[in-house]
Design an enzyme around this catalytic site. Structure first.
Site, PDB file in Angstrom:
ATOM      1  N   SER A   1      13.570  11.040  -4.343  1.00  0.00           N
ATOM      2  CA  SER A   1      13.277   9.741  -4.243  1.00  0.00           C
ATOM      3  C   SER A   1      11.823   9.708  -3.409  1.00  0.00           C
ATOM      4  CB  SER A   1      14.105   8.348  -4.477  1.00  0.00           C
ATOM      5  OG  SER A   1      13.564   7.235  -4.850  1.00  0.00           O
TER       6      SER A   1
ATOM      7  N   ASP B   1      14.731   9.561 -16.573  1.00  0.00           N
ATOM      8  CA  ASP B   1      14.650   8.260 -15.019  1.00  0.00           C
ATOM      9  C   ASP B   1      14.086   6.555 -15.967  1.00  0.00           C
ATOM     10  OD1 ASP B   1      14.314   7.218 -12.828  1.00  0.00           O
ATOM     11  OD2 ASP B   1      13.723   9.252 -11.985  1.00  0.00           O
TER      12      ASP B   1
ATOM     13  N   HIS C   1      17.502   7.749 -12.311  1.00  0.00           N
ATOM     14  CA  HIS C   1      16.875   8.187 -10.881  1.00  0.00           C
ATOM     15  C   HIS C   1      18.501   8.686 -10.736  1.00  0.00           C
ATOM     16  CE1 HIS C   1      14.326   8.259  -7.946  1.00  0.00           C
ATOM     17  NE2 HIS C   1      14.943   6.968  -7.228  1.00  0.00           N
TER      18      HIS C   1
END
Length: 763
Positions: free
Chosen positions: A628, A703, A735
């Site tokens: 991330s 995602d 994600h």
């Protein structure tokens, strides 16, 4: 610097910890109970406990404090239907970071303590203490955001974008109208769920007579066409995703009776200061928090779009009229408001409030709200700004440390309970109490050597404390108001029958230390875990980082067995919290303001340079790993310092901040329409071709948080520039790329990549 005395050691006997075992059942960390709660009368402690044969499936258990006996209240497999969740509920679970969990993920006690509302497989059940369960709903649609009213006279939930309410045991009916597909009642909008920590969109008042309900109009929000590429096909979703600089959803608030009658709209715009809010678009604000006080007053917290101002508004529930009670500005001109749940409205009309006004997050008690504009006699830097001033405000905590959670308030005894870091060691968190009237100093209730979290019953008489250390997985226990342990909830002792027992012989201790940041002044904390090393040999480093605002990575708590598995493979585990990370105060976070991808790179470079000075580190074999924001930072670090790192693993990275959402991105970076240069400097795309070190790019192809377009844009840049790289994409995963088989696949892929590029331990 670290204590090097334990760095060199003879390898102990015992099996190596594999990634397959790390993610298998039973959990190698031992039991991990969730959602522990005390019944209203305090007799029962209930919690969700995961199974030995399925670490991600949770059942509801109860501990009778009188008999000292545990019993299973709801078996999720026996009671559940196995029905697939709706897309809306799946996405809500992703927002709550529980997307991988199965079975029971939440529950709520009735006010009389005789029953428990249990959502399961998209439907609702009312469980009794005798083990019985009554089914309340049976529909193909999911009942989202289920809740009992304050006195448990009603059950409420969201279905098909309407709020439904019914008396407990009777059929519920929609109390809000069915409107266009872009209109949702009773749900928090995307950015509230993802970035603001607000997962609900309706709130019951204390006597069950009125409900505050959010109405969200998503029509202004741009559509991201998200192709959720799966193993057997592709589903295309037109997702309303407000990227930075674009329109947000229009959020309104209404107050109504339980049957939907006497509906009034709350005035959330007339009290806006035109210098702090957009006069041309008064709906361009954030509904941050909504709460009912014990006396029936309704309060709203409102943020301006820039997130530099937070208003506390008092609302008349009968008319919807509102007035500003309190205005808080950011703690410095180039800073933002960090939202918090650390506040409470008290029975005497005062309220507790968490603020960073003095440079650190601390607790205040306020009796009356007032604001003023700084005049010519004030600090010139503050002239013309709004400052909070409440003559009857008392600062309850102070110092160069941070209150991390308001745990409870015993109003009868006049005590406040909270968790906080310490000035001496920000890597530990402890439970404290202090006087509600501001007298005296806080008292620590937990023992050193652990980092703690806590919750309390409503009366703040009993503490539920969870603690861990680097050598002890999480333990939880009940304690009295002075911190004295009453009973273990989950001792999780590392005995012979513990799942981690076979690997204890090779468990490696963590070493902690500090280095100077790139500014040469600020202390940065790091953690290093080394394998059992042979004298004279040098070892590769697995450099784990996040680097962004929010999480504190380096703590003295248990980090799970994953890092021990990496160390067992012969790698050094290293992590460092750069400037911009949490729990160190305003001045430590502030350097990220409109400058993401800059100071973090500098500080993490200092970490790599420090590693190269250690005699047991192979300076040519330092591999970066981040997910991330950490994935974004891997890219920025490889671009800034070619050759400094041996390789980089970038998981689900943001590559262009104009592709990420409004509330998060604009908080730190401002509006891309007004400061495009800041966004250009922060982007990971313009300098993509500068990456010369081996790169592994990983992304879930469904995602909905960091949308796959971030990686596809980078892929195109690298291909057009003829830059070699490797990638591993996961069809159907969001994600969160995790699971009992997928997680080992991901981590084995990472280490095959490192091995293929010679980032390996010595022979």
């Amino acid at each position: 610097m670290a204590d090097d005395s334990n760095m060199n050691a003879t390898p102990e006997s015992g099996p190596d910890l594999t990634f397959e075992r790390v993610f298998a059942s039973p959990s190698i960390d031992g039991p991990s109970p969730r959602q522990a709660k005390l019944s209203p009368d305090g007799r029962y402690l209930t919690l969700l406990r995961n199974r030995d044969d399925d670490r991600e499936r949770y059942d509801l258990w109860a501990f009778d404090r009188e008999s000292g006996a545990w019993r299973l209240l709801v078996d999720s497999e026996k009671l559940g239907s196995g029905r697939e969740l709706s897309e809306d509920e799946k996405m809500q679970r992703e927002r709550a970071r529980i997307g991988s969990l199965k079975g029971i993920v939440s529950y709520e006690w009735t006010a009389d303590g005789q029953g428990i509302l249990v959502p399961l497989d998209g439907d609702l059940y009312l469980a009794g203490l005798d083990g019985t369960a009554t089914r309340l709903t049976d529909t193909e649609e999911s009942e989202l955001n289920p809740a009992l009213s304050s006195k448990s006279g009603y059950v409420s939930f969201v279905r098909d974008r309407q709020l439904w309410v019914g008396q407990v045991g009777e059929d519920a009916q929609p109390i809000t109208p069915k409107e266009a597909d872009t209109i949702r009642w009773g749900e928090a909008e995307f950015v509230a769920q993802e970035e603001m920590g607000r997962l609900t969109g309706y709130w019951w008042n204390p006597d069950d007579s009125r409900i505050a309900v959010q109405r969200t109009d998503e029509s202004p929000v741009g559509i991201v066409t998200r192709a959720a590429i799966g193993a057997t096909g592709t589903k295309v979703y037109d997702q309303r995703y407000p990227v930075a600089g674009s329109a947000n959803a229009i959020v309104e608030l209404f107050v109504m009776d339980p049957d939907g009658g006497n509906r009034v709209k709350v005035d959330l715009t007339s009290s806006q200061d035109p210098e702090l809010y957009d006069a041309a678009d008064p709906n361009d604000f954030y509904l941050a928090r909504v709460d009912w006080a014990p006396d029936g007053r309704l309060f709203v917290q409102r943020q301006n779009r820039e997130q530099t101002v937070l208003d506390l508004i008092e609302v008349d529930p009968a008319t919807g009229e509102s007035s500003v009670l309190y205005v808080e500005s950011a703690a410095s001109p180039d800073y933002w408001i960090n939202l918090s749940d650390n506040y409470k409205f008290l029975k005497d009309g005062s309220f507790l409030w968490w603020s960073e006004l003095d440079g650190y997050g601390h607790l205040y008690r306020s009796f009356q709200g007032l604001r003023y504009r700084a005049g010519d006699t004030a600090d010139p830097a503050l002239v013309g700004t709004y400052l909070p001033i409440i003559p009857t405000t008392r600062q309850l905590t102070t110092g160069a440390w941070v209150v991390t959670k308001l745990v409870g308030v015993d109003q009868q005894a006049g005590r406040v309970f909270f968790t906080a870091t310490t000035e001496q060691d920000p890597l530990e968190q402890h439970v404290y109490s202090t006087a509600l009237d501001g007298s005296g100093k806080p008292t620590r209730l937990t023992e050193p050597g652990f980092t703690h979290s806590a919750s309390m019953d409503k009366g703040a008489k009993t503490l539920l404390i969870t603690r861990s250390s680097h050598d002890q997985p999480a333990q939880s226990y009940l304690a009295d108001a002075d911190g004295k342990r009453l009973a273990w909830v989950e001792q999780n002792a590392l005995g012979a029958d513990h799942p981690y027992a076979p690997y204890l012989a090779s468990h490696r201790p963590a070493q902690f230390g500090t280095i100077k940041a790139a500014d040469g002044m600020t202390d940065l904390h790091y953690k290093i875990v080394t394998p059992a090393m042979a004298p004279g040999k040098k070892y590769p480093v697995f450099y784990h980082h996040y680097s962004g605002p929010g999480p504190q990575i380096v703590t003295r708590g248990w980090d799970g067995a994953l890092q021990q598995a990496v160390v067992d493979k012969g790698y050094i585990w290293f992590e460092l919290d750069n400037r911009g990370s949490a729990n160190r105060g305003v001045a430590f976070e502030q350097p990220l303001y409109r400058a993401m991808g800059s100071v973090e790179v500098d500080d993490q470079r200092a970490g790599a340079e420090f590693l190269k000075t250690l005699p047991y580190v192979d300076g040519d074999k330092i591999a970066l790993y981040g997910w991330s924001y950490g994935g974004y930072m891997t890219l920025k670090q490889l671009q800034a310092d070619p050759g400094l790192y041996a390789a980089g693993i970038s998981g689900a990275p943001v590559t262009k901040w104009e592709l990420y959402d409004t509330h998060y991105t604009e908080r730190y970076m401002g509006d891309p329409n007004t400061v495009p240069e800041a966004y250009q400097a922060a982007s990971a795309l313009p300098d993509a071709a500068k990456m010369t070190d081996p790169l592994l790019l990983i992304h879930g192809m469904a995602d909905d948080n960091v949308v796959f377009e971030n990686s596809s844009a980078l892929i195109a840049q690298l291909q057009e520039a003829n830059v070699p790289f490797e990638m591993m994409l996961y069809p159907g995963y969001t994600h969160r790329v995790s699971g009992e088989n997928i997680s080992p696949h991901l981590w084995n892929t990472i280490f095959r990549f490192l091995e293929s590029h010679g980032v390996t331990p010595p022979e």
